[in-house]
Scaffold this active site. Structure first.
Site, PDB file in Angstrom:
ATOM      1  CD  GLU A   1      -9.135   5.001  -0.877  1.00  0.00           C
ATOM      2  OE1 GLU A   1      -9.405   4.750  -0.429  1.00  0.00           O
ATOM      3  OE2 GLU A   1      -7.358   5.493  -0.809  1.00  0.00           O
TER       4      GLU A   1
ATOM      5  CG  ASP B   1      -2.239   0.886   1.337  1.00  0.00           C
ATOM      6  OD1 ASP B   1      -2.101   2.056   0.786  1.00  0.00           O
ATOM      7  OD2 ASP B   1      -3.042  -0.018   1.652  1.00  0.00           O
TER       8      ASP B   1
HETATM    9  O1  ISL Z   1     -14.804   7.148   3.582  1.00  0.00           O
HETATM   10  C1  ISL Z   1     -14.654   8.010   3.792  1.00  0.00           C
HETATM   11  C2  ISL Z   1     -14.222   9.534   3.509  1.00  0.00           C
HETATM   12  O2  ISL Z   1     -15.408   9.492   3.770  1.00  0.00           O
HETATM   13  C3  ISL Z   1     -12.845   7.499   3.929  1.00  0.00           C
HETATM   14  O3  ISL Z   1     -12.507   7.050   4.538  1.00  0.00           O
HETATM   15  C4  ISL Z   1     -12.042   7.065   2.375  1.00  0.00           C
HETATM   16  O4  ISL Z   1     -11.946   6.027   2.834  1.00  0.00           O
HETATM   17  C5  ISL Z   1     -10.271   8.040   2.535  1.00  0.00           C
HETATM   18  O5  ISL Z   1     -10.688   9.294   2.759  1.00  0.00           O
HETATM   19  C6  ISL Z   1      -9.221   7.099   1.499  1.00  0.00           C
HETATM   20  O6  ISL Z   1      -9.318   6.582   2.342  1.00  0.00           O
HETATM   21  C7  ISL Z   1      -7.427   5.683   1.954  1.00  0.00           C
HETATM   22  O7  ISL Z   1      -6.761   7.012   2.192  1.00  0.00           O
HETATM   23  C8  ISL Z   1      -7.373   8.127   4.160  1.00  0.00           C
HETATM   24  C9  ISL Z   1      -7.269   6.687   5.183  1.00  0.00           C
HETATM   25  O8  ISL Z   1      -7.296   7.242   5.979  1.00  0.00           O
HETATM   26  C10 ISL Z   1      -8.105   5.563   4.510  1.00  0.00           C
HETATM   27  O9  ISL Z   1      -7.248   4.963   5.509  1.00  0.00           O
HETATM   28  C11 ISL Z   1      -7.150   4.510   2.890  1.00  0.00           C
HETATM   29  O10 ISL Z   1      -8.296   3.541   2.839  1.00  0.00           O
HETATM   30  C12 ISL Z   1      -5.637   8.897   4.086  1.00  0.00           C
HETATM   31  O11 ISL Z   1      -4.656   8.371   3.902  1.00  0.00           O
END
Ligand code: ISL
Length: 555
Positions: A264, A109
């Site tokens: 993502e 990741d």
């Molecule tokens: O649902 C969301 C926004 O309201 C968040 O949980 C979203 O999934 C996240 O903003 C994006 O996720 C990724 O980046 C974040 C981290 O906290 C998450 O765990 C990651 O998957 C910041 O790095």
């Protein structure tokens, strides 16, 4: 269609991931080998038999880099090492070797939209406006009005720099300035360093946020909100495709191995998804979009709406059809940011087993690469969080305090958290019915779900009717049947009130999936004519589906 080889023989060479299945591990919560209550690399290694038995091809592990853990590792302070909580770099090397020995790949990741504020780059950048890394982050004398994704403002004042820095997440996660070519090269160097070490690719965290509108204009403020909604200026920004194509040239084009690059891309659209994954553009192999996991959000995620199969079907079909001729889909229900799917789109009470199996069937038999999140394979459920003291996640904790301060009833806020908070997906993996669920012999960092006494791997392993056995069957089907990997997709009804039905067609035959997303019987109506051929999954045969029944026919 992209050039590819098919079926089980296709799991190497171009497009190898089309018949592969990815399994995501959230290392904090998977398996704790040293008894400190937090999962670790050795714990992962000790459970590789489970992944191999399931048939997993690729393991993706959430970040294990050194981190102050303001966001459980999505705040990286050193990209070239392993946090002592999880083990050592040598143990990671051993994990890679062991995975390769078993024919599996490892995807890291990579969090490169932002770093930790404790990363040496930020420490330097924040030290003085003369520092060589002064432009590695976004600094302004005056902030704009943006709010962050995790409540509160997207800007924090820094004494050392006498300026504000931008952070789209917590203030301990400053955003890197990708406009600066030195920043981009530094990220590419990290990627090559890991690939040289033997990893097989990356899941790139929030990668569609890396290009911001450089003007950083003020954003519209929604009713009832204090800060501007910055999405328009940061999602799928002006240079994101250029940056990703450059990354591909600078990193991936230099390797002659089967690698995987998954982005993502929260809140992205089908049109953008096509661009990201078009093989001719050489950006990403697939994206993790959010459209199908936001159908129960109202104006925002804590405004929880009832499940609606029509909305789900509409979004899933849109991605299947949108990426049919160009690009490739990822398929997922859960990850460490989502509540548990069986509690959300299924029924975690009376029909837990049936609905968990139905959700698995529907996911795995679409066109795309399935991602299984730890615990999905046994139908793990949401956690009965009673008070905010039981919640760890920074997003949920921040929102709780902001909402209560704004006058909402604490119990109402807790109800939203119980339905939607990320910790639902982060409770420890349920291996067995012992007090620590086989996850730990110590005190788990986040409470184990009390239902682990009933829902656990050990209880399902030898049961051919279990959710776990069902996952294994579906994964094998993808490996063995080219219809699953390569068949096209047709939605069979866009109006049935309970049923999601689709056909996968390939030169070798077709599969028809009929799934009743409800706890009531479903009369198939015109769809009943699809009940022909060999029953691959399911037992019934008539024109009515039982509650949460999913049937698959091959002809
Ligand atoms: O649902 C969301 C926004 O309201 C968040 O949980 C979203 O999934 C996240 O903003 C994006 O996720 C990724 O980046 C974040 C981290 O906290 C998450 O765990 C990651 O998957 C910041 O790095």
């Amino acid at each position: 269609m992209p050039a590819t080889v098919t079926g089980s023989a296709g799991r190497t060479g171009p497009g190898w991931w089309r018949s592969a299945v990815v399994y995501q591990v959230y290392p904090r919560s998977f398996a704790d080998a040293n008894g400190d209550g937090v999962g670790d690399l050795r714990g992962i290694r000790e459970h590789l038999d489970h992944l191999e038995w399931l048939g997993v091809d690729v393991l993706w592990i959430s970040p294990v880099y050194p981190s102050p853990m303001a966001d459980n590792g999505y705040d990286v302070s050193d990209y070239h090492d392993v946090d002592p909580t999880y083990g050592t770099l040598a143990e990671l090397d051993e994990l890679i070797a062991e995975l390769h020995r078993r024919g599996m790949k490892l995807v890291m990741d990579l969090v490169a939209n932002h770093t930790s504020d404790e990363h040496p780059w930020f420490v330097e950048s924040s030290s003085s406006p003369e520092n060589a890394k002064r432009d590695w982050y976004w600094w302004r004398d005056e902030p704009n009005n943006w709010g962050s994704f995790f409540s509160g403002p997207a800007w924090t004042y820094c004494e050392g720099r006498a300026a504000y820095y931008m952070h789209l997440f917590t203030k301990k996660q400053p955003d890197l300035n990708w406009e600066n070519p030195e920043v981009r090269q530094a990220v590419y160097e990290i990627m090559r360093w890991w690939l040289d070490r033997g990893v097989d690719g990356f899941r790139m965290d929030v990668v569609n946020l890396i290009s911001k509108d450089p003007e950083l204009p003020d954003a519209p403020v929604m009713p009832g909100q204090r800060y501007g909604n910055m999405r328009e200026s940061v999602l799928d920004g002006p240079r994101v495709h250029e940056f990703l194509a450059e990354m591909h040239r600078e990193v991936f084009d230099r390797y002659d191995r089967d690698l995987l690059l998954v982005g993502e891309t929260g809140e992205t659209t089908v049109e953008e998804g096509r661009k990201y994954t078009d093989p001719a553009r050489r950006e990403l192999d697939m994206v993790l979009h959010y459209e199908h996991v936001e159908i129960d959000h109202g104006t925002f995620k804590w405004d929880v709406r009832p499940f609606d199969v029509g909305r789900l079907r509409d979004r899933l079909a849109a991605w299947q059809e949108g990426l049919a001729d160009v690009g490739w889909n990822s398929l997922y229900w859960d990850n460490h940011d989502q509540p548990r799917i069986v509690s959300r789109y299924g029924d975690d009470g009376r029909w837990r087993t049936e609905s968990a199996k139905l959700l698995a069937t529907v996911l795995h038999l679409q066109r795309g690469t399935p991602f299984v999140y730890q615990g999905d394979e046994i139908g793990m459920t949401n956690h009965p969080f009673a008070s905010i003291d039981e919640v760890d996640d920074v997003e949920a904790v921040n929102y709780y305090h902001e909402a209560v301060a704004a006058g909402l009833e604490p119990e109402d806020v807790m109800a939203s958290l119980r339905a939607m908070c990320r910790d639902n997906g982060r409770t420890p993996m349920q291996w067995d019915d012992s007090p620590g669920a086989g996850f730990t012999t110590g005190t788990p960092w986040l409470a184990v779900n009390p239902n682990h006494t009933e829902i656990n791997v050990a209880a399902q392993y030898d049961d051919p009717d279990s959710v776990l056995s069902h996952y294994r069957r579906l994964i094998r089907l993808r490996h063995e049947d080219p219809i699953v990997a390569d068949g096209d997709f047709t939605l069979l009804s866009d109006s049935h009130p309970q049923v999601f039905a689709f056909r996968r067609r390939h030169e070798s035959g077709q599969l028809v999936v009929l799934a009743n997303f409800s706890g009531a019987e479903a009369d198939l109506g015109e769809l009943a004519e699809e009940c022909r051929g060999e029953l691959v999954i399911g037992s019934g045969g008539g024109p009515v589906l039982s509650p949460w029944e999913a049937r698959v026919y091959r002809r």
